[in-house]
Design an enzyme around this catalytic site. Sequence first.
Site, PDB file in Angstrom:
ATOM      1  N   CYS A  82       0.819  -1.215   0.000  1.00  0.00           N
ATOM      2  CA  CYS A  82       0.000   0.000   0.000  1.00  0.00           C
ATOM      3  C   CYS A  82       0.850   1.261   0.000  1.00  0.00           C
ATOM      4  O   CYS A  82       1.492   1.568  -0.995  1.00  0.00           O
ATOM      5  CB  CYS A  82      -0.966  -0.063   1.182  1.00  0.00           C
ATOM      6  SG  CYS A  82      -2.447   0.940   0.975  1.00  0.00           S
ATOM      7  N   ARG A 116     -12.846   5.041  -3.728  1.00  0.00           N
ATOM      8  CA  ARG A 116     -12.047   4.218  -2.817  1.00  0.00           C
ATOM      9  C   ARG A 116     -12.181   2.768  -3.274  1.00  0.00           C
ATOM     10  O   ARG A 116     -13.281   2.251  -3.424  1.00  0.00           O
ATOM     11  CB  ARG A 116     -12.537   4.389  -1.376  1.00  0.00           C
ATOM     12  CG  ARG A 116     -11.667   3.682  -0.367  1.00  0.00           C
ATOM     13  CD  ARG A 116     -11.667   4.385   0.987  1.00  0.00           C
ATOM     14  NE  ARG A 116     -10.730   5.487   1.037  1.00  0.00           N
ATOM     15  CZ  ARG A 116      -9.423   5.351   1.324  1.00  0.00           C
ATOM     16  NH1 ARG A 116      -8.925   4.172   1.605  1.00  0.00           N
ATOM     17  NH2 ARG A 116      -8.641   6.398   1.338  1.00  0.00           N
ATOM     18  N   HIS A 187      -3.667  -6.247   1.790  1.00  0.00           N
ATOM     19  CA  HIS A 187      -3.592  -6.453   3.232  1.00  0.00           C
ATOM     20  C   HIS A 187      -4.153  -7.837   3.500  1.00  0.00           C
ATOM     21  O   HIS A 187      -4.353  -8.610   2.582  1.00  0.00           O
ATOM     22  CB  HIS A 187      -4.415  -5.382   3.957  1.00  0.00           C
ATOM     23  CG  HIS A 187      -3.999  -3.987   3.650  1.00  0.00           C
ATOM     24  ND1 HIS A 187      -2.786  -3.470   4.049  1.00  0.00           N
ATOM     25  CD2 HIS A 187      -4.620  -3.006   2.956  1.00  0.00           C
ATOM     26  CE1 HIS A 187      -2.700  -2.220   3.637  1.00  0.00           C
ATOM     27  NE2 HIS A 187      -3.787  -1.903   2.969  1.00  0.00           N
TER      28      HIS A 187
END
Lengths: 238, 460
Positions: A82, A116, A187
């Site tokens: 990220c 997002r 993640h």
Amino acid sequence: MNIYGDDGNIICLTQRCQWRGIEVKVDQITIDEKINPDKYDLYFFGGGQDQQQIAVSRDLRKGNGKLLKKAAEQKAVILAICGGYQLLGHYYQPAQGHIIPGVGILDLFTVAGKKRMIGNVVVELDRHLTINGKQSTKLVGFENHSGQTLLGKRVRPLGKVLKGFGNNGKDKKEGAYHDNVFGCYLHGSILPKNPHFADYLIRLALQRKDSSFNLVPLDDGLEWQTHQAAVTRTYQTK
Amino acid sequence: MLDFQESLALLIGKATKFLIRKLELGGATAAPGLFALKFDPKLVAKMSKNFPQGSIVITGTNGKTTTSRMLSGIFEKHGLKPIHNRAGSNLLRGIASTLLENSNLQGVIKDDLAIWEADEAVMPEAVLQTAPKVLVVTNLFRDQLDRYGEVDKLRKIWTEVVKKLGKHDFLILNSDDPQVAYLGKSAKAKVFYFGLGDPNWGTSKLPRIADAKFCPYCTTPLNYQTVYVSHMGDYRCPKCIVRRPKPNIFAQEIDNIKEESAQFKLVLPNGQTEIKLSVGGLYNIYNALAAASTAWALGLDLATIKVGLASFKAAFGRVEKFEVDGKILWLYLVKNPAGFNEVIKTLFADGEKKDVLIAINDLTADGKDVSWLWDVDFENLKGRTNKLLVTGIRAQDMALRLKYAQTEKPAMVENDLEKALKTAIKQSGKKLFVLPTYTAMLEIRKILNKMGHGTKFWED
């Protein structure tokens, strides 16, 4: 840069080594501390928020960026997730404010987008990676980013997006790698549920010193159960 | 006099609640408000003008419900009747539903004041609509990051809201939380800080997962003299002048921290008194301080605050006790790494081994990303459990986390909640501790209700 549970990757790598009798020492390098490129076999660079990204970018420009690049040239393994992934590229353009320069180890750049990109992700590993694909040729994880990353020519995608958004939600690519430097948006944490990738990174790091080194297999029954359950869950929710 | 829009909204809202309860579809703590707001978006603002003692808004990541209920308890001892959006429905529709519940068709409310819990992202709207006399900010943690994006962004939005409070309003802030305390700089309202003042209960090192390690002004990593809970403690910036403000209200001589108790000396600017709580953990002392500070700012006396806090019993689902088949079942809601760590600390504070069932779901209200499990110090469970079971939609992820934490191997990893719960009850000793995420908790309560235990949540 260690939010979003990415410390799980350190826990995973450490345990998988210790279970094989391989001694591991973990150091945490923070702002204003100098990276020693001769000291480490593997670097982990996690996610962070905008404020932290700016602070870390500043630190990288002061000298650590060049040292990290030197480590990469000496074939150290780098895994970046990220925010860390974005900073390994040429730059990150936030929605407002100045461009945040990256280290330029990976040929890519990132631009903040309006949407997002959030949710479970399943990725088919790039075929050029010699990862043991007996149990699975996939990576499974969770993404949460508004940055859209575009890859240049001197880098390969870590994999192809089967479910989810990936680097930018458009070109179906997720992550990037070049030599021993890997970056992605996953993640999860990514490594516990993808033991083949975890072991691949460990092997690369150890083969740096001894090219004939091979890893003893571990009992990964639970890891693969979790991997499969997460893949199924992704297909349920996407 | 009501305008037409408000009248219509009231009618629709009350009709919705009647139908939901009649048809036994649920607690009707959110839907009536949702529909009413569609007819009159300014409903909350209009109805909020009703309260002679005004409104109080409580926000933050953890502790909203407990702080609200503690404060409610204090006001009741003072002889005031507050209304409060209970049952944890802290979005704007929950506030609207509560207003509808407590008013007649003419919109008349007989209560003295309103205490509102507001979700972190809804707080700006709640403050705008309810025009509160007091805004309380408990803390700011990473919680359900997939809903709120980033912590920094949230704090910036909150700063804008704080600026809107008037100079006769009050802002009650946690001095030990750098991001929250910093809000005080932007306020023209009267600011009061609360914090812990007993370094014996702190450590000198930050745990891994702290998210406010950076100075909110110059982004330099903060130095801590004492760390109490996660990133909360006595901090200062090594580069600029930012440091923990001296709390006006604080806790000293902390003692007797167990599952169901905590004791401390409450120090206010005009006096001090011994407080005995029937809930445990340092985090509940923070909640009690927030409630005490609010009550004190509004002029209530020490004696009332003391008795009010002592009368507090845990809210539904956060910490709850059930009697099942001659055993005692405890339900401790877990939502985020800091909360989970505190639950583990509190649970094993007495040194006894326990039977534990962990239930992890990944629906919207739980947080869809289970990465947060890797930020919980499950290593602290090592050697402390008798029976350990895992359930929920993401049971496998949880079991994997435990494998890497090197705890006892779970006796059962079962996605079916009902099956796992029944097995856990059968296999446990006299006490069973259940640690569920939000939707798992709701399901477990439903199952226990079906089995004939516990009250339906909206009656709490």
